[in-house]
Write a protein that holds these residues in place. Structure first.
Motif, PDB file in Angstrom:
ATOM      1  N   SER A   3      25.722  -3.120 -83.922  1.00 26.88           N
ATOM      2  CA  SER A   3      26.650  -1.992 -83.824  1.00 26.88           C
ATOM      3  C   SER A   3      26.404  -1.163 -82.571  1.00 26.88           C
ATOM      4  O   SER A   3      27.348  -0.629 -81.980  1.00 26.88           O
ATOM      5  CB  SER A   3      26.553  -1.111 -85.071  1.00 26.88           C
ATOM      6  OG  SER A   3      25.241  -0.613 -85.231  1.00 26.88           O
ATOM      7  N   LEU A   4      25.138  -1.049 -82.151  1.00 25.13           N
ATOM      8  CA  LEU A   4      24.817  -0.210 -80.995  1.00 25.13           C
ATOM      9  C   LEU A   4      25.245  -0.836 -79.679  1.00 25.13           C
ATOM     10  O   LEU A   4      25.139  -0.186 -78.626  1.00 25.13           O
ATOM     11  CB  LEU A   4      23.327   0.104 -80.977  1.00 25.13           C
ATOM     12  CG  LEU A   4      22.908   1.436 -81.618  1.00 25.13           C
ATOM     13  CD1 LEU A   4      23.452   2.612 -80.826  1.00 25.13           C
ATOM     14  CD2 LEU A   4      23.339   1.537 -83.073  1.00 25.13           C
ATOM     15  N   THR A   5      25.727  -2.070 -79.680  1.00 23.08           N
ATOM     16  CA  THR A   5      26.237  -2.660 -78.444  1.00 23.08           C
ATOM     17  C   THR A   5      27.449  -1.902 -77.920  1.00 23.08           C
ATOM     18  O   THR A   5      27.772  -1.993 -76.730  1.00 23.08           O
ATOM     19  CB  THR A   5      26.631  -4.132 -78.657  1.00 23.08           C
ATOM     20  OG1 THR A   5      27.617  -4.208 -79.689  1.00 23.08           O
ATOM     21  CG2 THR A   5      25.414  -4.971 -79.041  1.00 23.08           C
ATOM     22  N   THR A   6      28.132  -1.154 -78.793  1.00 21.32           N
ATOM     23  CA  THR A   6      29.316  -0.416 -78.352  1.00 21.32           C
ATOM     24  C   THR A   6      28.961   0.844 -77.580  1.00 21.32           C
ATOM     25  O   THR A   6      29.831   1.443 -76.944  1.00 21.32           O
ATOM     26  CB  THR A   6      30.188  -0.033 -79.556  1.00 21.32           C
ATOM     27  OG1 THR A   6      29.413   0.748 -80.487  1.00 21.32           O
ATOM     28  CG2 THR A   6      30.690  -1.278 -80.278  1.00 21.32           C
ATOM     29  N   TRP A   7      27.690   1.252 -77.621  1.00 18.12           N
ATOM     30  CA  TRP A   7      27.294   2.511 -76.964  1.00 18.12           C
ATOM     31  C   TRP A   7      27.537   2.430 -75.455  1.00 18.12           C
ATOM     32  O   TRP A   7      28.151   3.312 -74.855  1.00 18.12           O
ATOM     33  CB  TRP A   7      25.825   2.813 -77.257  1.00 18.12           C
ATOM     34  CG  TRP A   7      25.396   4.191 -76.864  1.00 18.12           C
ATOM     35  CD1 TRP A   7      25.417   4.735 -75.609  1.00 18.12           C
ATOM     36  CD2 TRP A   7      24.919   5.229 -77.730  1.00 18.12           C
ATOM     37  NE1 TRP A   7      24.971   6.031 -75.628  1.00 18.12           N
ATOM     38  CE2 TRP A   7      24.656   6.360 -76.916  1.00 18.12           C
ATOM     39  CE3 TRP A   7      24.665   5.290 -79.087  1.00 18.12           C
ATOM     40  CZ2 TRP A   7      24.147   7.551 -77.447  1.00 18.12           C
ATOM     41  CZ3 TRP A   7      24.165   6.478 -79.612  1.00 18.12           C
ATOM     42  CH2 TRP A   7      23.912   7.585 -78.795  1.00 18.12           C
ATOM     43  N   PHE A   8      27.038   1.378 -74.818  1.00 18.51           N
ATOM     44  CA  PHE A   8      27.152   1.243 -73.365  1.00 18.51           C
ATOM     45  C   PHE A   8      28.113   0.121 -72.966  1.00 18.51           C
ATOM     46  O   PHE A   8      28.019  -0.409 -71.853  1.00 18.51           O
ATOM     47  CB  PHE A   8      25.771   0.981 -72.756  1.00 18.51           C
ATOM     48  CG  PHE A   8      24.876   2.182 -72.740  1.00 18.51           C
ATOM     49  CD1 PHE A   8      25.228   3.330 -72.040  1.00 18.51           C
ATOM     50  CD2 PHE A   8      23.675   2.179 -73.437  1.00 18.51           C
ATOM     51  CE1 PHE A   8      24.414   4.440 -72.025  1.00 18.51           C
ATOM     52  CE2 PHE A   8      22.843   3.285 -73.426  1.00 18.51           C
ATOM     53  CZ  PHE A   8      23.212   4.433 -72.723  1.00 18.51           C
ATOM     54  N   SER A   9      29.029  -0.239 -73.845  1.00 19.53           N
ATOM     55  CA  SER A   9      29.959  -1.327 -73.528  1.00 19.53           C
ATOM     56  C   SER A   9      30.816  -0.989 -72.309  1.00 19.53           C
ATOM     57  O   SER A   9      31.038  -1.843 -71.442  1.00 19.53           O
ATOM     58  CB  SER A   9      30.850  -1.629 -74.736  1.00 19.53           C
ATOM     59  OG  SER A   9      31.568  -0.471 -75.130  1.00 19.53           O
ATOM     60  N   ALA A  10      31.299   0.235 -72.236  1.00 19.10           N
ATOM     61  CA  ALA A  10      32.105   0.640 -71.078  1.00 19.10           C
ATOM     62  C   ALA A  10      31.233   0.880 -69.856  1.00 19.10           C
ATOM     63  O   ALA A  10      31.632   0.576 -68.726  1.00 19.10           O
ATOM     64  CB  ALA A  10      32.905   1.906 -71.413  1.00 19.10           C
ATOM     65  N   THR A  11      30.039   1.415 -70.077  1.00 14.12           N
ATOM     66  CA  THR A  11      29.132   1.668 -68.959  1.00 14.12           C
ATOM     67  C   THR A  11      28.760   0.376 -68.253  1.00 14.12           C
ATOM     68  O   THR A  11      28.621   0.336 -67.025  1.00 14.12           O
ATOM     69  CB  THR A  11      27.857   2.367 -69.470  1.00 14.12           C
ATOM     70  OG1 THR A  11      28.220   3.536 -70.212  1.00 14.12           O
ATOM     71  CG2 THR A  11      26.953   2.764 -68.312  1.00 14.12           C
ATOM     72  N   ALA A  12      28.608  -0.710 -69.007  1.00  8.69           N
ATOM     73  CA  ALA A  12      28.197  -1.985 -68.428  1.00  8.69           C
ATOM     74  C   ALA A  12      29.242  -2.567 -67.492  1.00  8.69           C
ATOM     75  O   ALA A  12      28.912  -3.383 -66.623  1.00  8.69           O
ATOM     76  CB  ALA A  12      27.882  -2.986 -69.539  1.00  8.69           C
ATOM     77  N   THR A  26      34.380  11.576 -61.921  1.00  5.87           N
ATOM     78  CA  THR A  26      34.235  12.407 -63.121  1.00  5.87           C
ATOM     79  C   THR A  26      34.669  11.645 -64.365  1.00  5.87           C
ATOM     80  O   THR A  26      33.994  11.671 -65.398  1.00  5.87           O
ATOM     81  CB  THR A  26      35.077  13.687 -62.985  1.00  5.87           C
ATOM     82  OG1 THR A  26      34.622  14.434 -61.848  1.00  5.87           O
ATOM     83  CG2 THR A  26      34.952  14.548 -64.242  1.00  5.87           C
ATOM     84  N   GLU A  27      35.784  10.944 -64.271  1.00  7.37           N
ATOM     85  CA  GLU A  27      36.267  10.168 -65.410  1.00  7.37           C
ATOM     86  C   GLU A  27      35.294   9.036 -65.759  1.00  7.37           C
ATOM     87  O   GLU A  27      35.076   8.744 -66.940  1.00  7.37           O
ATOM     88  CB  GLU A  27      37.653   9.608 -65.098  1.00  7.37           C
ATOM     89  CG  GLU A  27      38.738  10.675 -65.044  1.00  7.37           C
ATOM     90  CD  GLU A  27      40.029  10.158 -64.451  1.00  7.37           C
ATOM     91  OE1 GLU A  27      41.086  10.783 -64.707  1.00  7.37           O
ATOM     92  OE2 GLU A  27      39.997   9.142 -63.719  1.00  7.37           O
ATOM     93  N   VAL A  28      34.707   8.423 -64.756  1.00  6.99           N
ATOM     94  CA  VAL A  28      33.719   7.375 -65.001  1.00  6.99           C
ATOM     95  C   VAL A  28      32.510   7.947 -65.736  1.00  6.99           C
ATOM     96  O   VAL A  28      31.986   7.332 -66.678  1.00  6.99           O
ATOM     97  CB  VAL A  28      33.290   6.730 -63.668  1.00  6.99           C
ATOM     98  CG1 VAL A  28      32.051   5.867 -63.865  1.00  6.99           C
ATOM     99  CG2 VAL A  28      34.421   5.887 -63.096  1.00  6.99           C
ATOM    100  N   ALA A  29      32.064   9.126 -65.325  1.00  6.44           N
ATOM    101  CA  ALA A  29      30.909   9.748 -65.978  1.00  6.44           C
ATOM    102  C   ALA A  29      31.194  10.018 -67.451  1.00  6.44           C
ATOM    103  O   ALA A  29      30.318   9.862 -68.313  1.00  6.44           O
ATOM    104  CB  ALA A  29      30.543  11.042 -65.266  1.00  6.44           C
ATOM    105  N   TRP A  30      32.442  10.382 -67.760  1.00  5.67           N
ATOM    106  CA  TRP A  30      32.786  10.701 -69.142  1.00  5.67           C
ATOM    107  C   TRP A  30      32.885   9.479 -70.029  1.00  5.67           C
ATOM    108  O   TRP A  30      32.901   9.596 -71.253  1.00  5.67           O
ATOM    109  CB  TRP A  30      34.074  11.518 -69.197  1.00  5.67           C
ATOM    110  CG  TRP A  30      33.812  12.967 -68.993  1.00  5.67           C
ATOM    111  CD1 TRP A  30      33.988  13.692 -67.857  1.00  5.67           C
ATOM    112  CD2 TRP A  30      33.279  13.875 -69.962  1.00  5.67           C
ATOM    113  NE1 TRP A  30      33.599  14.999 -68.045  1.00  5.67           N
ATOM    114  CE2 TRP A  30      33.166  15.131 -69.330  1.00  5.67           C
ATOM    115  CE3 TRP A  30      32.889  13.746 -71.292  1.00  5.67           C
ATOM    116  CZ2 TRP A  30      32.669  16.253 -69.991  1.00  5.67           C
ATOM    117  CZ3 TRP A  30      32.400  14.861 -71.959  1.00  5.67           C
ATOM    118  CH2 TRP A  30      32.298  16.092 -71.310  1.00  5.67           C
ATOM    119  N   LEU A  31      32.925   8.291 -69.442  1.00  2.92           N
ATOM    120  CA  LEU A  31      32.888   7.078 -70.257  1.00  2.92           C
ATOM    121  C   LEU A  31      31.584   6.998 -71.054  1.00  2.92           C
ATOM    122  O   LEU A  31      31.542   6.445 -72.148  1.00  2.92           O
ATOM    123  CB  LEU A  31      33.024   5.837 -69.374  1.00  2.92           C
ATOM    124  CG  LEU A  31      34.374   5.617 -68.688  1.00  2.92           C
ATOM    125  CD1 LEU A  31      34.337   4.353 -67.844  1.00  2.92           C
ATOM    126  CD2 LEU A  31      35.508   5.558 -69.693  1.00  2.92           C
TER     127      LEU A  31
END
Length: 255
Positions: A3-12, A26-31
């Motif tokens: 389940s925790l794979t979704t935490w940084f899915s967008a960051t990756a 700024t929008e990238v940081a808010w991901l």
């Protein structure tokens, strides 16, 4: 872990999302910020209403994991920046009903070695958070949608595991009742206050580094002539998967 794979899915896959959706810095940081802030908000709200005491833990975690999976999968629709941030907020709120309840559920199975059991859960958090970077490293030539899709599938699978296979142990805790008068104790009890302040600083440092590392390594490898993010993603995975060592005092282990 799943389940925790979704935490940084967008960051990756931040470099791809920034380019495809023309996101500002700024929008990238808010991901990432949206997930972390709403995780804290969700954990506080759950504690205020004693949510883990109002429903069976496995059902709560299953529903939360499924919600995180759906919110994460919403990125595949390529909505606008505002909608993406809202989806990341929902992901953070959902994970607040997975990770803390998992700590409580594991604790119901142990009287001795409870600290070791909780350490295993914390290790699962670190490894699960790192997995999207591994997916990106192994498939850097593949579309970013595969990383998001894979993490959504894993989160949904975790919900099925919670629902069908997980049960509370024999050492159940008594039902907690929220008492607003006890909030002040957090500030009056010196040792408790110092531990909370220290842990807050530790988590601020840890998650800031985890979120920032891919960008830093990507720039470093670019400077050395590597235009891809394969090495950056691989080293980010290793750094996050290494986790954060935590040693619980004997009093906490027995509590």
């Amino acid at each position: 872990m799943l389940s925790l794979t979704t935490w940084f899915s967008a960051t990756a896959v931040t470099p791809e999302l920034k380019r495809v959706w023309n996101l500002s810095d700024t929008e990238v940081a808010w991901l990432t910020n949206a997930v972390q802030i709403c995780f804290v908000v969700g954990a506080l709200l759950a504690s205020l209403v004693n949510l883990p005491d109002l429903t069976r833990l496995n059902r709560l975690m299953a529903a939360a994991a499924a919600t995180a999976a759906l919110a994460n999968a919403g990125l595949l629709l390529e909505p606008g920046a505002a909608s993406v941030i809202v989806l990341r907020m929902i992901t953070g709120l959902s994970l607040a009903a997975v990770y803390p309840p998992a700590m409580k559920m594991v604790s119901t199975w142990f009287l001795r070695d409870r600290g070791l059991a909780l350490g295993a859960v914390i290790g699962a958090l670190s490894l699960g958070s790192a997995l999207p970077h591994l997916f990106r490293a192994l498939g850097q030539t593949l579309p970013w949608q595969l990383v998001v899709g894979a993490t959504s599938i894993m989160a949904f699978a975790s919900g099925l595991i919670f629902l069908l296979l997980c049960r509370e142990g024999p050492y159940l805790f008594s039902k907690a009742v929220f008492n607003p008068k006890e909030i002040g104790m957090v500030f009056r009890h010196r040792n408790l206050l110092l531990v909370n302040i220290g842990y807050f600083g530790h988590m601020w440092e840890l998650y800031a580094m985890w979120a920032w590392l891919l960008t830093f390594l990507g720039g470093a490898f670019l400077y050395m002539g590597d235009t891809g993010f394969g090495f950056a993603s691989a080293f980010t995975f290793l750094a996050v998967a290494a986790g954060n060592r935590q040693r619980l005092p004997a009093s906490a282990v027995g509590s």
